[in-house]
Design an enzyme around this catalytic site. Structure first.
Site, PDB file in Angstrom:
ATOM      1  N   GLU A 165      -5.755 -10.800  -2.085  1.00 48.18           N
ATOM      2  CA  GLU A 165      -6.600 -10.665  -0.877  1.00 48.18           C
ATOM      3  C   GLU A 165      -8.076 -10.566  -1.268  1.00 48.18           C
ATOM      4  O   GLU A 165      -8.811  -9.707  -0.780  1.00 48.18           O
ATOM      5  CB  GLU A 165      -6.192  -9.402  -0.092  1.00 48.18           C
ATOM      6  CG  GLU A 165      -4.727  -9.356   0.281  1.00 48.18           C
ATOM      7  CD  GLU A 165      -4.345  -8.156   1.152  1.00 48.18           C
ATOM      8  OE1 GLU A 165      -5.245  -7.482   1.680  1.00 48.18           O
ATOM      9  OE2 GLU A 165      -3.137  -7.914   1.294  1.00 48.18           O
ATOM     10  N   ASP A 169     -11.833 -10.441  -1.733  1.00 46.66           N
ATOM     11  CA  ASP A 169     -13.179 -10.587  -1.168  1.00 46.66           C
ATOM     12  C   ASP A 169     -14.087  -9.608  -1.902  1.00 46.66           C
ATOM     13  O   ASP A 169     -13.620  -8.661  -2.522  1.00 46.66           O
ATOM     14  CB  ASP A 169     -13.234 -10.427   0.366  1.00 46.66           C
ATOM     15  CG  ASP A 169     -12.508  -9.227   0.932  1.00 46.66           C
ATOM     16  OD1 ASP A 169     -12.372  -8.211   0.217  1.00 46.66           O
ATOM     17  OD2 ASP A 169     -12.088  -9.291   2.104  1.00 46.66           O
ATOM     18  N   ASN A 179       2.339  -4.724  -3.339  1.00 43.26           N
ATOM     19  CA  ASN A 179       0.954  -5.172  -3.172  1.00 43.26           C
ATOM     20  C   ASN A 179       0.086  -3.969  -2.806  1.00 43.26           C
ATOM     21  O   ASN A 179       0.500  -3.121  -2.006  1.00 43.26           O
ATOM     22  CB  ASN A 179       0.949  -6.203  -2.027  1.00 43.26           C
ATOM     23  CG  ASN A 179      -0.335  -6.961  -1.860  1.00 43.26           C
ATOM     24  OD1 ASN A 179      -0.831  -7.574  -2.816  1.00 43.26           O
ATOM     25  ND2 ASN A 179      -0.898  -6.953  -0.656  1.00 43.26           N
ATOM     26  N   GLU A 237       0.810  -1.230   0.000  1.00 38.88           N
ATOM     27  CA  GLU A 237       0.000   0.000   0.000  1.00 38.88           C
ATOM     28  C   GLU A 237       0.842   1.277   0.000  1.00 38.88           C
ATOM     29  O   GLU A 237       0.640   2.179   0.816  1.00 38.88           O
ATOM     30  CB  GLU A 237      -0.986  -0.031   1.182  1.00 38.88           C
ATOM     31  CG  GLU A 237      -1.877  -1.266   1.126  1.00 38.88           C
ATOM     32  CD  GLU A 237      -2.925  -1.340   2.239  1.00 38.88           C
ATOM     33  OE1 GLU A 237      -2.869  -0.525   3.184  1.00 38.88           O
ATOM     34  OE2 GLU A 237      -3.806  -2.215   2.150  1.00 38.88           O
ATOM     35  N   HIS A 267      -9.881  -6.263  -2.967  1.00 32.43           N
ATOM     36  CA  HIS A 267     -10.974  -6.105  -2.004  1.00 32.43           C
ATOM     37  C   HIS A 267     -12.081  -5.352  -2.728  1.00 32.43           C
ATOM     38  O   HIS A 267     -12.095  -4.124  -2.752  1.00 32.43           O
ATOM     39  CB  HIS A 267     -10.503  -5.316  -0.775  1.00 32.43           C
ATOM     40  CG  HIS A 267      -9.518  -6.053   0.065  1.00 32.43           C
ATOM     41  ND1 HIS A 267      -9.849  -7.205   0.757  1.00 32.43           N
ATOM     42  CD2 HIS A 267      -8.214  -5.819   0.320  1.00 32.43           C
ATOM     43  CE1 HIS A 267      -8.783  -7.641   1.416  1.00 32.43           C
ATOM     44  NE2 HIS A 267      -7.773  -6.820   1.161  1.00 32.43           N
TER      45      HIS A 267
HETATM   46  C1  XIL Z   1      -6.406  -7.040   7.791  1.00 36.05           C
HETATM   47  C2  XIL Z   1      -6.641  -8.275   8.636  1.00 36.05           C
HETATM   48  O1  XIL Z   1      -7.421  -9.198   7.915  1.00 36.05           O
HETATM   49  C3  XIL Z   1      -7.307  -7.896   9.930  1.00 36.05           C
HETATM   50  O2  XIL Z   1      -7.438  -9.015  10.783  1.00 36.05           O
HETATM   51  C4  XIL Z   1      -6.514  -6.809  10.639  1.00 36.05           C
HETATM   52  O3  XIL Z   1      -7.169  -6.401  11.808  1.00 36.05           O
HETATM   53  C5  XIL Z   1      -6.302  -5.633   9.714  1.00 36.05           C
HETATM   54  O4  XIL Z   1      -5.689  -6.066   8.514  1.00 36.05           O
HETATM   55  N1  XIL Z   1      -5.013  -5.003   3.302  1.00 36.05           N
HETATM   56  C6  XIL Z   1      -3.983  -5.793   3.750  1.00 36.05           C
HETATM   57  C7  XIL Z   1      -4.220  -6.755   4.859  1.00 36.05           C
HETATM   58  O5  XIL Z   1      -2.907  -5.788   3.143  1.00 36.05           O
HETATM   59  O6  XIL Z   1      -3.076  -6.933   5.655  1.00 36.05           O
HETATM   60  C8  XIL Z   1      -5.387  -6.331   5.728  1.00 36.05           C
HETATM   61  O7  XIL Z   1      -5.643  -7.385   6.657  1.00 36.05           O
HETATM   62  C9  XIL Z   1      -6.585  -6.040   4.873  1.00 36.05           C
HETATM   63  C10 XIL Z   1      -6.299  -4.908   3.923  1.00 36.05           C
END
Ligand code: XIL
Length: 356
Positions: A276, A278, A211, A170, A247
């Protein structure tokens, strides 16, 4: 004797032709798949992805590992695992120079027991940093030393145990400018190249990724990665891939340029992965929203399969029971392919369709 040989040859040839037809139709023919099908066992997402030379994974988190039914599905359906929190800085270096890899190790051990590969997540990120790091001022020389030590100690610890690292997570804002993190503000944009080089020194073989989220579409933020990746490559900085977190949220629309975007990173000689995934929605989830979600899961799976260097897909956990979404986006949820009772949703079957 003679006729038997000819007959068995003919039979062999027929069997071969049939196998070819089955392969063309996307039906499993290998010995394991045949055995599975004889026993009426469906191939897993991992089995299906492997036929395309891809992995299909899930994130997981240490507190969930006491849930046996959850663990069973995690161990059987996927061939790749990402620790959701266990390898982050706050967990791995809770005090300066004092390293604790117990959380990450637990997940690596679990993955090993199920022959799964592990993505390391993440070395450099502005979030979930330990207090000792954020609560004081650092000179550039001090922070460089801290960063180098953190990266190299962690990468060395997991050498040979993780196949890829999200080295920097990020790093950009939505408009493509650098995010003003402690690292950027103290060290300037060069911290990214430094982090990649330090990681490479500590593990010559692991795949090194940048990422981020909201870089599924072609736009200012993914353009920033494209530009940076090109520069880093030109300067000989070790970079192997770009991770697109993915996401997604129904209310923002499907990222229709995803496939083209993956392709332009491939053309730079980089791997890509959906790291990641979802797909959240406003609750309550309706049949209609779940059907749209399923379509999106199908589409993003197809997008990855369509681009040779898109190496795999990781769900940000696989069940709504352990999704991070409800806690971080109040009023939203139902983002994953399995529901809170670990029952597969339409999204799961849509992913299977795409992988078939
Ligand atoms: C999230 C986790 O899933 C949570 O349990 C935690 O509290 C916060 O982070 N982007 C990322 C991940 O790169 O590391 C994050 O994971 C979600 C967003």
């Amino acid at each position: 004797m003679h006729t038997t040989t000819i007959r068995s040859r003919t039979r062999l040839r027929l069997a071969g032709a049939l196998a070819a037809l089955l392969v063309a139709a996307g039906v499993a023919t290998g010995p394991a798949a045949q055995a599975d099908e004889r026993h009426g066992k469906e191939p897993t997402l991992a089995d299906l992805a492997q036929r395309h030379g891809r992995y299909f994974g899930s994130a997981t988190d240490n507190p969930e590992l006491v849930d046996e039914p959850y663990k069973a599905l995690l161990g059987s359906e996927f061939d790749q695992i990402t620790p959701g929190n266990g390898m982050k800085w706050y967990a791995t270096e809770p005090q300066q120079g004092v390293f604790d890899f117990s959380k990450g190790d637990e997940i690596v051990d679990l993955a090993r027991a199920h022959h799964q590969k592990v993505r390391g997540h993440t070395l450099v990120w502005h979030s979930q940093l330990p207090g000792w790091l954020t609560s004081r001022e650092w000179t550039p020389a001090e922070l460089r030393a801290v960063l180098k030590k953190h990266i190299q100690t962690e990468v060395r610890h997991y050498r040979g145990k993780v196949f890829a690292w999200d080295v920097v997570n990020e790093a950009f804002n939505e408009d493509g400018t650098y995010r003003e993190t402690i690292f950027y503000k103290t060290l300037g944009p060069g911290y990214i190249a430094d982090a990649l080089r330090w990681a490479r020194q500590a593990d010559p073989r692991v795949k090194l990724y940048l990422n981020d989220y909201n870089i599924e579409v072609i736009g200012p933020k993914s353009d920033a990665y494209h530009r940076l990746a090109k520069e880093l490559k030109a300067q000989g900085v070790p970079l192997d891939g770009i991770g697109l977190q993915a996401h997604l949220a129904l209310q923002y629309g499907y990222p229709t340029t995803l496939e083209d975007n993956l392709r332009r990173f491939s053309r730079l000689g980089l791997d890509t992965s959906l790291t990641e995934v979802d797909i959240r929605m406003y609750l309550p989830a309706t049949e209609e929203k779940l059907a749209q979600q399923a379509d999106w899961y199908r589409d993003l799976t197809e997008a990855c399969l369509a681009v040779r260097r898109c190496v795999g897909i990781t769900l940000w956990d696989y069940t709504d029971k352990y999704s991070w979404i409800p806690a971080f986006f109040p009023g939203e949820g139902a983002a994953l392919p399995w529901d809170e009772e670990l029952r597969p949703k339409s999204a799961y079957f849509a992913i299977r369709d795409a992988l078939r």
